[in-house]
Write an enzyme that holds these catalytic residues in place. Structure first.
Site, PDB file in Angstrom:
ATOM      1  N   HIS A 159       0.814  -1.215   0.000  1.00 25.99           N
ATOM      2  CA  HIS A 159       0.000   0.000   0.000  1.00 25.99           C
ATOM      3  C   HIS A 159       0.847   1.265   0.000  1.00 25.99           C
ATOM      4  O   HIS A 159       1.905   1.334   0.620  1.00 25.99           O
ATOM      5  CB  HIS A 159      -0.963   0.013   1.190  1.00 25.99           C
ATOM      6  CG  HIS A 159      -0.276  -0.053   2.528  1.00 25.99           C
ATOM      7  ND1 HIS A 159       0.303   1.030   3.129  1.00 25.99           N
ATOM      8  CD2 HIS A 159      -0.104  -1.086   3.366  1.00 25.99           C
ATOM      9  CE1 HIS A 159       0.804   0.687   4.289  1.00 25.99           C
ATOM     10  NE2 HIS A 159       0.575  -0.610   4.463  1.00 25.99           N
ATOM     11  N   ASN A 160       0.413   2.247  -0.781  1.00 25.43           N
ATOM     12  CA  ASN A 160       1.046   3.569  -0.883  1.00 25.43           C
ATOM     13  C   ASN A 160       2.443   3.553  -1.498  1.00 25.43           C
ATOM     14  O   ASN A 160       3.188   4.530  -1.397  1.00 25.43           O
ATOM     15  CB  ASN A 160       1.099   4.261   0.480  1.00 25.43           C
ATOM     16  CG  ASN A 160      -0.288   4.628   0.987  1.00 25.43           C
ATOM     17  OD1 ASN A 160      -0.876   3.879   1.769  1.00 25.43           O
ATOM     18  ND2 ASN A 160      -0.808   5.752   0.531  1.00 25.43           N
TER      19      ASN A 160
END
Length: 343
Positions: A236-237
């Protein structure tokens, strides 16, 4: 299909060396080439051109005394790719929405779109012109897919994700799956909702069974032109720059920021929350443990400059002999100490 060498040279804007009337009926690898086939030779293969049985070969500079005709071009791989497309045209997919596809409410479908059997496209999705969605694909709510993209069988694009133009997702790729976020208290793991999305910019390709997690908040981002192999995971991210290569079994942990033109060779692993500069190369199985400046080549675990790693690898091969030497020196030292005491 049959083409003579002059026709093929014109296609790839190359120069023929030798007989330009040679007839070519197929493409083959360097090792498996036959008289009716064409292949290409770069790097070490050029040295072994005498062993090749091809009727013609694509090269980047003329090879004296080669046993076959040659097409000389600037980029042999690119030229061979053009010839591959000529001899192996892509399968034509009917430009229609299959009767078994399930289309949600307020879905926008562009011109000349193909949607295969048993696809599911949820509410408010936007599908651009000339998009190909092959059988058993799942498209989540509010997804946007740019023009000329190609989504292969079984791929999944979760809600709110955005795909640019000419994006390719190979079979079973998963875009925007739930990011791996948990809060741990007293040994108990509690899931943290991951409410962001994934953005794949124009000309990104994602290999089979690769997964790109959605962001906790904001977007997991893969920038223009980056190519991702099979079995790659982005947490994520993560942000990946333009024109990067991520080879099979690479794993990049959450919130890592990567620059442009970076190469992650196979099985490279990367810790999270770090920054990687532009034009970096990581050798296979590199363990990336911290920030990496631009314009360097790294290898090993933990990572170190490639030249340093090569020296250490050479020393490792000599360790058994070095241990024997040290033991022998220890014996000699002990013998000298004993002589000194006696004297």
């Amino acid at each position: 299909m049959e083409k003579n060498l002059q026709e093929l040279a014109k296609l790839v804007q190359g120069r023929v060396v030798g007989d330009d009337t040679v007839r070519i009926t197929e493409t083959r690898s360097f090792e498996q080439a036959a008289k009716q086939s064409i292949t290409f030779a770069v790097g070490d293969y050029v040295e072994h051109i005498g062993l090749c049985q091809a009727g013609a070969v694509i090269v980047e500079s003329e090879i004296p005394d080669a046993p076959m005709s040659q097409i000389v071009v600037d980029n042999a791989k690119s030229a061979f790719a053009q010839i591959l497309e000529l001899f192996h045209p892509p399968v034509v997919v009917p430009r229609e929405v299959h009767s078994t596809a399930i289309i949600g409410k307020n879905v926008s479908i562009g011109k000349n779109v193909a949607i295969g059997a048993y696809c599911v496209i949820n509410d408010n999705a936007v599908i651009g012109d000339n998009v190909t969605i092959r059988p058993y694909v799942y498209i989540g709510h509010n997804v946007r897919i740019g023009a000329d993209s190609d989504i292969y069988a079984g791929a999944i694009v979760h809600e709110n994700c955005i795909l640019g133009q000419r994006v390719v997702l190979r079979a079973k790729a998963v875009i925007g799956g739930e990011g791996f976020g948990f809060a741990t208290e007293n040994g108990v793991h509690t899931h943290i909702p991951q409410v962001g999305n994934v953005i794949l910019e124009d000309d990104v390709e994602v290999g089979s069974c690769s997964t790109i997690d959605n962001a906790t908040m904001g977007s997991t981002l893969v920038r223009r032109g980056t190519k991702i192999d099979n079995l790659v995971h982005l947490g994520h991210n993560v942000e990946i720059g333009e024109d990067c290569f991520l080879i099979a079994q690479v794993g990049i942990a959450g919130s890592t920021k990567c620059g442009n033109h970076v190469i992650f060779a196979g099985q490279t692993g990367c810790t999270g929350h770090i920054t990687i500069g532009d034009n970096v190369q990581f050798a296979g199985k590199t363990g990336i443990t911290g920030n990496v400046p631009s314009d360097c080549v790294m290898a090993g675990y933990p990572m170190r400059p490639h030249k340093e790693w090569l020296k250490l690898a050479a020393y490792e091969n000599r360790l058994p002999d070095m241990v024997k030497t040290v033991k022998q020196l220890q014996k000699e030292i002990e013998a000298l100490k004993a002589q000194l005491k006696e004297s």
